[in-house]
Design an enzyme around this catalytic site. Structure first.
Site, PDB file in Angstrom:
ATOM      1  N   GLU A 163       5.331  65.321  47.848  1.00 32.70           N
ATOM      2  CA  GLU A 163       4.184  65.535  47.316  1.00 32.70           C
ATOM      3  C   GLU A 163       4.223  66.923  46.523  1.00 32.70           C
ATOM      4  O   GLU A 163       3.290  67.976  47.053  1.00 32.70           O
ATOM      5  CB  GLU A 163       2.753  65.527  48.049  1.00 32.70           C
ATOM      6  CG  GLU A 163       2.526  64.200  48.506  1.00 32.70           C
ATOM      7  CD  GLU A 163       1.153  63.962  49.032  1.00 32.70           C
ATOM      8  OE1 GLU A 163       0.642  65.085  49.538  1.00 32.70           O
ATOM      9  OE2 GLU A 163       0.813  62.828  49.559  1.00 32.70           O
ATOM     10  N   GLU A 374       2.848  56.657  51.675  1.00 35.91           N
ATOM     11  CA  GLU A 374       1.737  56.999  52.661  1.00 35.91           C
ATOM     12  C   GLU A 374       0.550  56.431  51.947  1.00 35.91           C
ATOM     13  O   GLU A 374       0.479  56.282  50.786  1.00 35.91           O
ATOM     14  CB  GLU A 374       1.397  58.503  52.483  1.00 35.91           C
ATOM     15  CG  GLU A 374       2.165  59.493  53.109  1.00 35.91           C
ATOM     16  CD  GLU A 374       1.650  61.077  53.171  1.00 35.91           C
ATOM     17  OE1 GLU A 374       0.523  61.419  52.854  1.00 35.91           O
ATOM     18  OE2 GLU A 374       2.587  61.811  53.436  1.00 35.91           O
TER      19      GLU A 374
END
Ligand code: BG6
Length: 472
Positions: A163, A374
């Site tokens: 991320e 995720e």
């Protein structure tokens, strides 16, 4: 439809959020070891000094994951265990810990899926300028190569970064993550570019080793949708997707930056300082990516800002993913909508947005291989007669797996799903109050582990390859 047998059902974690043992066996200090101790930076001053003590209890945790039928465990390596100062001497005890963790997974037939960087930067590198300093790029490549040499014989799936948008935006734009900077948006764009360059160099280095594994990057995926069909709000949607999705995915998958963002940044004097060599390296590396990882929690509903808005000072509270904040350039704003569902932390629950977003990616990037690295529900679990009854989590994951299945039917090339998280862990800014795991950790009873309702449910999902999922 059943999920195919080459589709991996997994769950994930990250070193700082689970390991604890922050100064054990030669580990060096990371930026988070320092930042989390600055008063007011985290929820009730929580930090990862002990976390859930996965460092000492990993055998018990992996055994539980095996009992759940988990096919793959995504975890991250703490750079500071391998190289306590970020560069220099390798710490043999750090290598030994991850060797043991990997071997324990393999002993149970669990595929280790390894993230090299999940936000915990060695402190000396942070002090020297962090991701604004190009020396950090070289340090990362060196660290990555050490990991490939040490673990690549058994680890066949590597993720370079987790991320980029989150650790750079929160670190260099909003000041809510280390290094806590919020004085100049150019620093944010510079940090992102340096990370993309580091990623490109790292995957090239990996390919040269011929380890016959695969490597990619994981990005958060928060597609923006206009609140209505007005021209202004559709423009806001375009702008938001260009800045928050394409700025991150284009350099990785297409090898160049999106023109719209480059033009805007040029006009505003925010374009990163980059060299021709760096841009060429990013271009050459694009075809070397084996997959892209997507972390999906929620979409964003956006509207264009038409009047002057007052700039909101960034705080921990307004930097944790709930809607409301104007974009850094004052162009659009994310909003909470009356007809949408939200978690207790005001994150929208939208499996439909997931399917639409995945199709948007397919239209833009074609048949690229994807893993959902995720996805999960942050909640305060209810305990009924001693058992954590996390029914909302079961519903959430059910609906998102149904969304994944529907996207696969649409031709999106998704090869695995990792729930966040395997076990309850430390939320960076929300402490232990916000839980995500299939395995409960009792902080009032010596961190004892127990199985949640979702533990048994996910086992059935894996056993039946998704046949027990409910389509609503
Ligand atoms: C992702 C991160 O952004 O979101 C995880 O990769 C994080 O590390 C997860 O824990 C959930 O975020 P939060 O703020 O709810 O803990």
């Amino acid at each position: 439809m059943k999920f195919s047998h080459d589709f991996l059902f997994g769950a994930a974690s990250a070193a700082y959020q689970v390991e604890g043992a922050w100064d054990t066996d030669g580990k060096g200090m990371s930026n988070w070891d320092e930042f989390s101790k600055i008063p007011g930076k985290t929820f009730e001053g929580t930090n990862g000094d002990v976390a859930i003590d996965h460092y000492h209890r990993y055998k018990e945790d992996i055994a539980l994951m095996a009992e759940m039928g988990l096919e793959s465990y995504r975890f991250s390596i703490a750079w500071t265990r391998i190289l306590p100062n970020g560069t220099g001497e390798v710490n043999p005890k750090g290598i030994a810990f991850y060797n043991d963790l990997i071997d324990e997974c393999l002993k149970h037939g669990i595929v280790p899926f390894v993230t090299l960087y999940h936000w915990d930067l060695p402190l000396p590198l942070e002090k020297a300028g962090g991701w604004l300093n190009k020396a950090t790029v070289d340090a990362f490549i060196n660290y990555a190569k050490i990991c490939f040499d040490a673990f690549g014989d058994r680890v066949k799936h590597f993720i370079t970064f987790n991320e980029t948008v989150v650790f750079t935006a929160l670190g260099y734009l909003d000041g809510a993550h280390p290094p806590g900077i919020q004085d100049d948006p150019k620093k944010y764009f510079q940090a992102t570019h340096n990370v993309f360059y580091a990623h490109a160099k790292t995957i090239s280095a990996y390919k040269e080793l011929n380890q016959f594994g695969e490597i990619g990057i994981s990005h958060v995926f928060s597609p923006a949708f206009a609140v209505d069909d007005s021209e202004d709000n559709k423009l806001a949607e375009y702008h938001a997707n260009q800045f928050n999705t394409h700025w991150f995915y284009d350099p990785i998958l297409l090898g160049h930056y999106p023109e719209h963002v480059v033009c805007q940044l040029t006009e505003q004097g925010l374009l990163p300082d980059w060299t021709e060599e760096e841009l060429e390296t990013i271009k050459q590396a694009a075809p070397l990516n084996d997959f892209i990882g997507l972390n999906y929690y929620q979409p964003h509903r956006v509207k264009k800002i038409t009047a002057d808005v007052e700039k909101i000072e960034s705080t921990r509270e307004n930097s944790t993913g709930s809607p409301g904040k104007p974009s850094f350039d004052g162009f659009y704003q994310s909003v909470k909508m009356d007809d949408k569902r939200y978690t207790k932390w005001d994150w929208e629950i939208s499996p439909e947005g997931f399917v639409d977003g995945l199709n948007m990616l397919k239209a833009h990037y074609g048949n690229v291989k994807m893993y959902i690295t995720e996805n999960g529900l942050g909640d305060e679990d209810v305990i009924v007669e001693g058992v954590p009854c996390d029914i909302p989590r079961i519903n959430f994951i059910n609906d998102h797996l149904v969304a994944v299945r529907s996207a696969i039917k649409d031709g999106v090339n998704i090869k695995g799903y990792f729930a966040w998280s395997a076990i309850d862990l430390l939320s960076w800014l929300n402490g232990f109050k916000k839980q995500y795991g299939f395995i409960y950790v009792d902080h009032s009873n010596n961190l004892a582990r127990s199985k949640k309702a979702s533990f048994h449910w996910y086992k059935d999902v894996i056993d039946s390859r998704g046949e027990n999922l409910i389509e609503r």
